[in-house]
Design a protein around this motif. Structure first.
Motif, mmCIF file in Angstrom:
data_model
loop_
_atom_site.group_PDB
_atom_site.id
_atom_site.type_symbol
_atom_site.label_atom_id
_atom_site.label_comp_id
_atom_site.label_asym_id
_atom_site.label_seq_id
_atom_site.Cartn_x
_atom_site.Cartn_y
_atom_site.Cartn_z
ATOM 1 N N THR A 142 0.836 -1.198 0.000
ATOM 2 C CA THR A 142 0.000 0.000 0.000
ATOM 3 C C THR A 142 0.873 1.250 0.000
ATOM 4 O O THR A 142 2.048 1.212 0.388
ATOM 5 C CB THR A 142 -0.916 0.061 1.228
ATOM 6 O OG1 THR A 142 -0.123 0.218 2.410
ATOM 7 C CG2 THR A 142 -1.815 -1.168 1.334
ATOM 8 N N VAL A 143 0.271 2.336 -0.415
ATOM 9 C CA VAL A 143 0.938 3.638 -0.368
ATOM 10 C C VAL A 143 1.352 3.937 1.067
ATOM 11 O O VAL A 143 2.453 4.416 1.322
ATOM 12 C CB VAL A 143 0.009 4.733 -0.938
ATOM 13 C CG1 VAL A 143 0.540 6.122 -0.641
ATOM 14 C CG2 VAL A 143 -0.183 4.527 -2.438
ATOM 15 N N GLY A 144 0.480 3.624 2.019
ATOM 16 C CA GLY A 144 0.774 3.881 3.427
ATOM 17 C C GLY A 144 2.023 3.166 3.916
ATOM 18 O O GLY A 144 2.800 3.734 4.693
ATOM 19 N N GLN A 145 2.236 1.946 3.476
ATOM 20 C CA GLN A 145 3.437 1.217 3.879
ATOM 21 C C GLN A 145 4.691 1.926 3.382
ATOM 22 O O GLN A 145 5.673 2.042 4.109
ATOM 23 C CB GLN A 145 3.399 -0.216 3.339
ATOM 24 C CG GLN A 145 2.393 -1.102 4.032
ATOM 25 C CD GLN A 145 2.282 -2.441 3.324
ATOM 26 O OE1 GLN A 145 1.665 -2.531 2.265
ATOM 27 N NE2 GLN A 145 2.883 -3.462 3.899
ATOM 28 N N VAL A 146 4.660 2.397 2.149
ATOM 29 C CA VAL A 146 5.813 3.094 1.587
ATOM 30 C C VAL A 146 5.991 4.449 2.277
ATOM 31 O O VAL A 146 7.106 4.830 2.626
ATOM 32 C CB VAL A 146 5.685 3.248 0.057
ATOM 33 C CG1 VAL A 146 6.812 4.087 -0.505
ATOM 34 C CG2 VAL A 146 5.661 1.876 -0.611
ATOM 35 N N VAL A 147 4.893 5.144 2.518
ATOM 36 C CA VAL A 147 4.959 6.441 3.199
ATOM 37 C C VAL A 147 5.562 6.278 4.586
ATOM 38 O O VAL A 147 6.461 7.034 4.983
ATOM 39 C CB VAL A 147 3.560 7.095 3.280
ATOM 40 C CG1 VAL A 147 3.542 8.251 4.278
ATOM 41 C CG2 VAL A 147 3.106 7.554 1.906
ATOM 42 N N ARG A 148 5.096 5.291 5.344
ATOM 43 C CA ARG A 148 5.624 5.077 6.703
ATOM 44 C C ARG A 148 7.102 4.682 6.663
ATOM 45 O O ARG A 148 7.885 5.108 7.513
ATOM 46 C CB ARG A 148 4.786 4.039 7.438
ATOM 47 C CG ARG A 148 3.436 4.604 7.898
ATOM 48 C CD ARG A 148 2.658 3.632 8.772
ATOM 49 N NE ARG A 148 2.140 2.494 8.016
ATOM 50 C CZ ARG A 148 1.018 2.516 7.294
ATOM 51 N NH1 ARG A 148 0.296 3.601 7.227
ATOM 52 N NH2 ARG A 148 0.630 1.444 6.651
ATOM 53 N N TYR A 149 7.488 3.881 5.680
ATOM 54 C CA TYR A 149 8.901 3.509 5.540
ATOM 55 C C TYR A 149 9.747 4.743 5.278
ATOM 56 O O TYR A 149 10.761 4.961 5.937
ATOM 57 C CB TYR A 149 9.081 2.478 4.410
ATOM 58 C CG TYR A 149 10.540 2.227 4.118
ATOM 59 C CD1 TYR A 149 11.322 1.474 4.995
ATOM 60 C CD2 TYR A 149 11.149 2.777 3.000
ATOM 61 C CE1 TYR A 149 12.661 1.250 4.744
ATOM 62 C CE2 TYR A 149 12.496 2.562 2.743
ATOM 63 C CZ TYR A 149 13.243 1.805 3.616
ATOM 64 O OH TYR A 149 14.586 1.609 3.379
ATOM 65 N N ILE A 150 9.333 5.568 4.313
ATOM 66 C CA ILE A 150 10.098 6.764 3.985
ATOM 67 C C ILE A 150 10.169 7.696 5.188
ATOM 68 O O ILE A 150 11.258 8.166 5.557
ATOM 69 C CB ILE A 150 9.477 7.498 2.779
ATOM 70 C CG1 ILE A 150 9.616 6.653 1.508
ATOM 71 C CG2 ILE A 150 10.128 8.869 2.591
ATOM 72 C CD1 ILE A 150 8.819 7.181 0.318
ATOM 73 N N ALA A 151 9.026 7.968 5.813
ATOM 74 C CA ALA A 151 9.005 8.877 6.969
ATOM 75 C C ALA A 151 9.902 8.356 8.088
ATOM 76 O O ALA A 151 10.622 9.133 8.725
ATOM 77 C CB ALA A 151 7.566 9.068 7.449
ATOM 78 N N GLY A 152 9.873 7.054 8.313
ATOM 79 C CA GLY A 152 10.716 6.467 9.353
ATOM 80 C C GLY A 152 12.187 6.603 9.056
ATOM 81 O O GLY A 152 13.002 6.845 9.964
ATOM 82 N N ARG A 153 12.561 6.469 7.810
ATOM 83 C CA ARG A 153 13.970 6.602 7.412
ATOM 84 C C ARG A 153 14.456 8.048 7.490
ATOM 85 O O ARG A 153 15.630 8.311 7.661
ATOM 86 C CB ARG A 153 14.196 6.073 5.990
ATOM 87 C CG ARG A 153 13.899 4.595 5.813
ATOM 88 C CD ARG A 153 14.796 3.697 6.586
ATOM 89 N NE ARG A 153 16.179 3.886 6.107
ATOM 90 C CZ ARG A 153 17.234 3.360 6.688
ATOM 91 N NH1 ARG A 153 17.097 2.627 7.760
ATOM 92 N NH2 ARG A 153 18.427 3.579 6.199
ATOM 93 N N LEU A 154 13.528 8.997 7.340
ATOM 94 C CA LEU A 154 13.911 10.412 7.357
ATOM 95 C C LEU A 154 14.020 10.986 8.759
ATOM 96 O O LEU A 154 14.548 12.060 8.948
ATOM 97 C CB LEU A 154 12.901 11.247 6.548
ATOM 98 C CG LEU A 154 12.823 10.922 5.060
ATOM 99 C CD1 LEU A 154 11.741 11.760 4.405
ATOM 100 C CD2 LEU A 154 14.173 11.149 4.381
ATOM 101 N N ARG A 155 13.488 10.248 9.737
ATOM 102 C CA ARG A 155 13.533 10.762 11.129
ATOM 103 C C ARG A 155 14.885 10.603 11.729
ATOM 104 O O ARG A 155 15.676 9.821 11.469
ATOM 105 C CB ARG A 155 12.491 10.035 11.984
ATOM 106 C CG ARG A 155 11.099 10.446 11.605
ATOM 107 C CD ARG A 155 10.076 9.901 12.592
ATOM 108 N NE ARG A 155 8.762 10.285 12.143
ATOM 109 C CZ ARG A 155 7.868 9.452 11.633
ATOM 110 N NH1 ARG A 155 8.126 8.171 11.563
ATOM 111 N NH2 ARG A 155 6.700 9.880 11.236
#
Length: 99
Positions: free
Chosen positions: A86-99
Protein backbone atom coordinates in the motif's frame (compact mmCIF):
# COMPACT_ATOMS: atom_id res chain seq x y z
CA UNK A 1 29.38 25.34 1.54
CA UNK A 2 25.69 24.68 0.86
CA UNK A 3 24.07 21.45 1.96
CA UNK A 4 20.80 20.05 0.74
CA UNK A 5 18.28 19.91 3.58
CA UNK A 6 16.78 16.56 4.46
CA UNK A 7 13.26 16.06 3.09
CA UNK A 8 10.38 16.51 5.51
CA UNK A 9 9.66 13.39 7.53
CA UNK A 10 5.96 13.81 8.37
CA UNK A 11 3.64 11.34 6.69
CA UNK A 12 1.41 13.98 5.09
CA UNK A 13 4.40 15.55 3.32
CA UNK A 14 5.69 12.14 2.22
CA UNK A 15 2.23 11.19 0.91
CA UNK A 16 2.18 14.40 -1.13
CA UNK A 17 5.66 13.67 -2.51
CA UNK A 18 4.72 10.09 -3.36
CA UNK A 19 1.56 11.23 -5.13
CA UNK A 20 3.57 13.78 -7.12
CA UNK A 21 6.08 11.07 -8.04
CA UNK A 22 3.24 8.84 -9.24
CA UNK A 23 1.89 11.66 -11.43
CA UNK A 24 5.39 12.28 -12.79
CA UNK A 25 6.29 8.72 -13.73
CA UNK A 26 2.79 7.50 -14.65
CA UNK A 27 0.88 10.44 -16.13
CA UNK A 28 -1.54 8.10 -17.89
CA UNK A 29 -3.10 6.97 -14.60
CA UNK A 30 -6.31 8.87 -13.92
CA UNK A 31 -5.92 9.77 -10.28
CA UNK A 32 -9.21 11.67 -10.39
CA UNK A 33 -11.01 8.32 -10.50
CA UNK A 34 -8.71 6.67 -7.98
CA UNK A 35 -7.48 9.11 -5.35
CA UNK A 36 -4.18 8.14 -3.75
CA UNK A 37 -4.62 7.51 -0.02
CA UNK A 38 -2.65 5.61 2.59
CA UNK A 39 -4.82 2.55 1.85
CA UNK A 40 -4.31 2.65 -1.93
CA UNK A 41 -2.65 -0.52 -3.19
CA UNK A 42 -0.13 -0.09 -5.98
CA UNK A 43 -1.00 -3.27 -7.89
CA UNK A 44 -4.67 -3.83 -7.04
CA UNK A 45 -5.94 -0.22 -7.10
CA UNK A 46 -3.51 1.57 -9.43
CA UNK A 47 -2.77 -1.39 -11.72
CA UNK A 48 0.98 -0.81 -11.49
CA UNK A 49 3.17 -3.46 -13.04
CA UNK A 50 6.61 -4.39 -11.78
CA UNK A 51 8.31 -2.05 -14.27
CA UNK A 52 6.10 0.80 -12.99
CA UNK A 53 7.23 0.09 -9.44
CA UNK A 54 10.85 0.12 -10.59
CA UNK A 55 10.31 3.46 -12.33
CA UNK A 56 8.54 4.87 -9.26
CA UNK A 57 11.36 3.63 -7.03
CA UNK A 58 13.87 5.40 -9.27
CA UNK A 59 11.91 8.65 -9.07
CA UNK A 60 11.59 8.40 -5.29
CA UNK A 61 15.31 7.62 -5.07
CA UNK A 62 16.00 10.78 -7.05
CA UNK A 63 13.79 12.80 -4.70
CA UNK A 64 15.12 11.35 -1.44
CA UNK A 65 18.69 10.54 -2.42
CA UNK A 66 20.67 8.55 0.10
CA UNK A 67 18.14 9.18 2.86
CA UNK A 68 16.05 6.14 1.86
CA UNK A 69 17.21 2.67 0.76
CA UNK A 70 14.48 1.58 -1.66
CA UNK A 71 16.33 -1.45 -3.05
CA UNK A 72 16.82 -2.69 0.52
CA UNK A 73 13.17 -2.07 1.37
CA UNK A 74 11.87 -4.00 -1.63
CA UNK A 75 14.43 -6.78 -1.14
CA UNK A 76 13.05 -7.31 2.37
CA UNK A 77 9.56 -8.04 1.00
CA UNK A 78 8.20 -11.35 -0.24
CA UNK A 79 6.30 -11.39 -3.55
CA UNK A 80 2.82 -11.47 -1.91
CA UNK A 81 3.85 -8.45 0.21
CA UNK A 82 4.92 -6.54 -2.89
CA UNK A 83 1.67 -7.41 -4.65
CA UNK A 84 -0.34 -6.17 -1.63
CA UNK A 85 1.89 -3.14 -0.98
CA UNK A 86 0.00 0.00 0.00
CA UNK A 87 0.94 3.64 -0.37
CA UNK A 88 0.77 3.88 3.43
CA UNK A 89 3.44 1.22 3.88
CA UNK A 90 5.81 3.09 1.59
CA UNK A 91 4.96 6.44 3.20
CA UNK A 92 5.62 5.08 6.70
CA UNK A 93 8.90 3.51 5.54
CA UNK A 94 10.10 6.76 3.98
CA UNK A 95 9.00 8.88 6.97
CA UNK A 96 10.72 6.47 9.35
CA UNK A 97 13.97 6.60 7.41
CA UNK A 98 13.91 10.41 7.36
CA UNK A 99 13.53 10.76 11.13
Amino acid sequence: MTTTPAPRADEAAVLTELTEALHHVLPEIGFEDTPVTMDTRFVEDLDLESIDLVTLTGELGRRYGGHVDFPGFFASLELPEIIGLTVGQVVRYIAGRLR
